[in-house]
Design an enzyme around this catalytic site. Structure first.
Site, short mmCIF file in Angstrom:
data_model
loop_
_atom_site.label_atom_id
_atom_site.label_comp_id
_atom_site.label_asym_id
_atom_site.label_seq_id
_atom_site.Cartn_x
_atom_site.Cartn_y
_atom_site.Cartn_z
N SER A 10 -166.77 -33.86 63.32
CA SER A 10 -167.09 -34.46 62.03
C SER A 10 -165.80 -34.83 61.28
O SER A 10 -164.99 -35.59 61.80
CB SER A 10 -167.99 -33.50 61.24
N GLU B 100 -217.63 -31.33 35.14
CA GLU B 100 -217.14 -30.13 34.44
C GLU B 100 -218.19 -29.38 33.63
O GLU B 100 -217.97 -29.03 32.48
CB GLU B 100 -215.96 -30.51 33.52
N GLU C 181 -209.20 -35.93 41.91
CA GLU C 181 -208.19 -36.14 40.86
C GLU C 181 -206.90 -35.40 41.19
O GLU C 181 -206.32 -34.72 40.35
CB GLU C 181 -208.74 -35.66 39.51
#
Ligand code: XIL
Length: 733
Positions: free
Chosen positions: A636, A164, A282
């Site tokens: 169904s 960073e 990450e």
């Protein structure tokens, strides 16, 4: 498995409640023995960041060992943890993680050697607290790096050397008439003391200590075009100057809305022009767009995540892994930042990981793991045409010849738009805003052929697609889409034949205390006067099929979605069926509540049907009013009603049909002469084995039973259209 009435009903109820009817039949995990690391063995390592609890708990240890092929210490190898004061070393926790890797033969990513945060800040000052010269700092940094790298070099295969160092928002300044562009570098203590030289030094020290480890520069927001270019320029400058940088670590702290696949793709492509190794170091996908670790998401009790947010999460994981797979030549490891939501630095209620707070795999896990390599390289045909279910003049949605569906929705201020239709187990297709601000998206793969209900979820609210007609399903009017089927001609209008008609009847139902509605298909020629046997003109009387819809549907479902009339007209015109009447009644008159599945008897509907509807039909239509001219079938839940009612009232119906609605067992039918034909059907993505077995058993017991399995379909209307096509010719013979 024998499907009992209860399990069929439970399945249907569960399916109905999920809301999305598309692509039924995809099991949660078709490959349970294949774990993440196995699924990606030809692509890249799958890593995870671990804390001490993760390596102390048997359940978590087992999960790590089975799923992952690379480990990063979440915090325990950071300079501030290892080396908080000059001469003070805390190796215990880092050793525990390193030993875990050694014992289990799992590779360890070293994280990290030089960072502005969680750093050994003592390196910057002398005993009196005064800032040291950069040479002193370098000496201390070198000693730190050598000690740590040497201690773990047998197990660590790569290091995040510098973390960073690039600025998120460089601020240009204008002072004394002079414009100064903003520095691309983070204004850290390191930078302020040494300029960007500290980056070069850190890499040189690491290379001295271990010539074999791969050395990474690691950063976040790495797909943001500005920061991406700053990272690229820095690494290029360093490499041109001979600094030993082997790879770029893309942290991958993403969110459910972005970055886009294009942004990730462009970043990887660009980085790969200067480094041979890219690691996603990450990865997590947060539910909010703000960055940083302090996210006010409670670390306390986990609260359930909204279903549509979970869909967005699954979709974003699916998208980013697809891009990663595309770049498998340069990506050699993808690491998840934490094992489960409970561990996440973003807080448990951000739900950012593929494993939940109890380490149970989420939808995202299955989407990542069970990817379809064929779809990664699929060539989409750009032959999209408006969906046949669209309202007049509406272009969208569209379907193509391969069965893909593409949607376009205008919702300028929405944050998310999800179409409930998509590949199984994903929760639908997530749309993205195009350059004109319109939400667009295409299903990730071909949909099953035939009709699908769907709806839109816009920022969590449910809406219909204004492009399509509405169809009653899930107890509400839903949008509909029709995917081309190889055999679609059997339910297509033909201009060369005669057509019957469907009329609506209303009748008073004493048992329910209200008017009820049914739709009645009358074949062409119904009511015409024809010459009878004795030469007199008379009207023909017809047999009747009572045909029931499924849970959440109504009396319009068979005529509209089911295309009953068209199918019958075509069968009759082709001479495959002798004309008969079909009555399609509203069948959800039963008191049907969750938790009372076992009590479902269809007794209420039986009263409506037998005491009220049939007499009404026989009184008002030209019917043959006897058992051998009466059939009952249903799909169904309608199949369950059929089964219960035909078994209880065999004197009323002579032909019985269950369409994805269970099976009869020979011992359930008391009188072998009670029924002339039993028809049972379902899609091959449902329970074909159950149908095949039941039909074989019935035949063995002497019944005239017929089974039908619909190819490439699940619990949806193409299955039932085909069932009607197969069943109708068997009736009233
Ligand atoms: C995070 C850890 O997950 C947290 O536990 C800790 O409090 C702060 O650091 N970029 C990095 C990681 O490189 O080391 C950070 O890890 C997350 C952001």
């Amino acid at each position: 498995m024998k499907q009992t009435f209860k399990t069929v009903l439970a399945t249907v109820m569960a399916m109905s409640c999920l809301g999305s009817w598309a692509q039924w039949g995809a099991p949660a995990d078709p490959n349970p023995t294949v774990k993440l690391k196995d699924a990606y063995k030809n692509y890249f390592l799958i890593g995870v960041a671990l804390n001490q609890r993760n390596v102390s708990d048997d359940k978590q240890i087992a999960l790590v060992k089975s799923e992952f092929s690379s480990i990063t210490a979440e915090n325990d190898m950071k300079p501030g943890e290892l080396h908080p004061k000059e001469g003070v070393w805390n190796f215990e926790k880092a050793d525990k993680i390193a030993n875990f890797c050694r014992q289990n033969g799992i590779k360890l990513r070293g994280h990290c050697l030089c960072w502005h945060s969680q750093f050994a800040d003592w390196m910057f000052t002398d005993k009196k607290g005064k800032e040291v010269k950069k040479e002193v700092f370098y000496q201390r940094l070198r000693e730190h790096i050598h000690t740590v790298v040497n201690r773990y070099k047998d197990v660590v295969y790569c290091w995040d050397v510098v973390n960073e160092a690039i600025e998120d928002n460089p601020r240009p300044s204008f002072a004394n008439g002079k414009f100064t562009p903003g520095s691309p570098y983070r204004q850290s203590r390191h930078f302020k003391l040494c300029g960007d030289e500290f980056i070069a030094k850190a890499f040189e020290f690491a290379r001295e200590a271990d010539p074999n480890a791969l050395l990474f520069y690691n950063d976040y927001n790495e797909c943001d075009p500005g920061k991406r270019d700053r990272i690229f320029d820095m690494v290029k400058k360093m490499k041109d100057a001979g600094v030993p940088i082997d790879g770029i670590g893309m942290q991958g702290h993403y969110n459910v809305y972005g970055p886009t696949e294009e942004e990730i793709d462009v970043a990887i492509t660009k980085y790969s022009t200067i480094v041979k190794h890219i690691h996603v170091t990450e990865l997590d996908i947060r539910m909010n767009t703000e960055m940083g670790g302090q996210l006010r998401f409670s670390r306390g009790e986990a609260k359930p995540v909204a279903g549509y947010m979970n869909t967005l999460l699954t979709d974003q994981y699916n998208r980013v892994f697809k891009v990663f797979r595309k770049h498998k030549d340069v990506i050699d490891c993808v690491t998840l930042w934490n094992l489960g939501d409970r561990d996440s630095w973003l807080g448990v209620n951000n739900h950012p990981l593929p494993f939940d707070e109890n380490y149970k795999p989420k939808q995202a896990y299955y989407a990542i793991k069970n990817f379809d390599a064929k779809l990664d390289n699929a060539q989409l045909k750009e032959d999209f045409v408006p969906n046949p279910c669209n309202q007049p003049g509406q272009e969208w949605p569209k379907v193509n010849s391969q069965g893909y569906a593409r949607f376009r929705v205008e919702a300028p201020d929405a944050k998310s738009v999800i179409v409930s239709l998509g590949l199984g187990g994903r929760g639908g297709t997530v749309l993205r805003k195009d350059k004109d601000g319109v939400w667009v998206g295409t299903t990730e793969g071909p949909m099953d052929p035939g009709f699908h209900y769907y709806h839109l979820t816009i920022d969590g609210g449910v809406f219909n697609d204004p492009g399509t007609h509405n169809y009653f399903g899930s107890c509400r009017w839903e949008s509909g889409i029709e995917i081309p089927a190889p055999d679609q001609d059997f339910y297509a209008y033909r201009k060369d034949i005669n057509h019957g008609n469907i009329q609506q009847v209303t009748f008073w139902s004493e048992s329910t205390g209200k008017m009820q509605t049914a739709n009645v298909y009358l074949p062409y020629g119904y009511g015409k006067l024809v010459k009878g046997k004795n030469g007199k003109l008379e009207q023909t009387r017809y047999p009747v099929l009572y045909l029931q819809h499924g849970w959440g549907e109504n009396e319009t479902s068979w005529p509209v979605q089911g295309k009953t009339g068209i199918i019958m007209d075509n069968l009759i015109a082709d001479g495959k069926v002798k004309p008969f009447i079909i009555v399609m009644a509203y069948g959800l008159t039963n008191d049907f509540k969750f938790g009372t599945i076992g009590k479902f008897t269809a007794e209420e509907f039986e009263k409506v049907l037998i005491d009220e509807l049939i007499p009404h039909i026989d009184k008002n239509f030209l019917t043959k009013a006897d058992k051998w001219n009466r059939a009952m079938a249903g799909l169904s839940m309608g199949g369950m009603e059929t089964k219960l009612i035909t078994l209880r009232r065999p004197e009323v119906f002579g032909y019985w049909g269950l369409l994805s609605g269970g099976q009869y067992a020979p011992e359930e039918i008391k009188d072998p002469k009670a029924v002339k034909v039993i028809f049972e059907g379902c899609g091959d993505k449902e329970n074909p084995a159950g149908i095949n077995k039941s039909v074989a058993d019935l035949k063995a017991a002497g019944y005239n039973a017929h089974g039908f399995i619909s190819e490439g379909t699940a619990h949806e209307f193409l299955t039932w259209r085909r069932c009607l096509r197969e069943m109708a010719p068997l009736l009233f013979k």
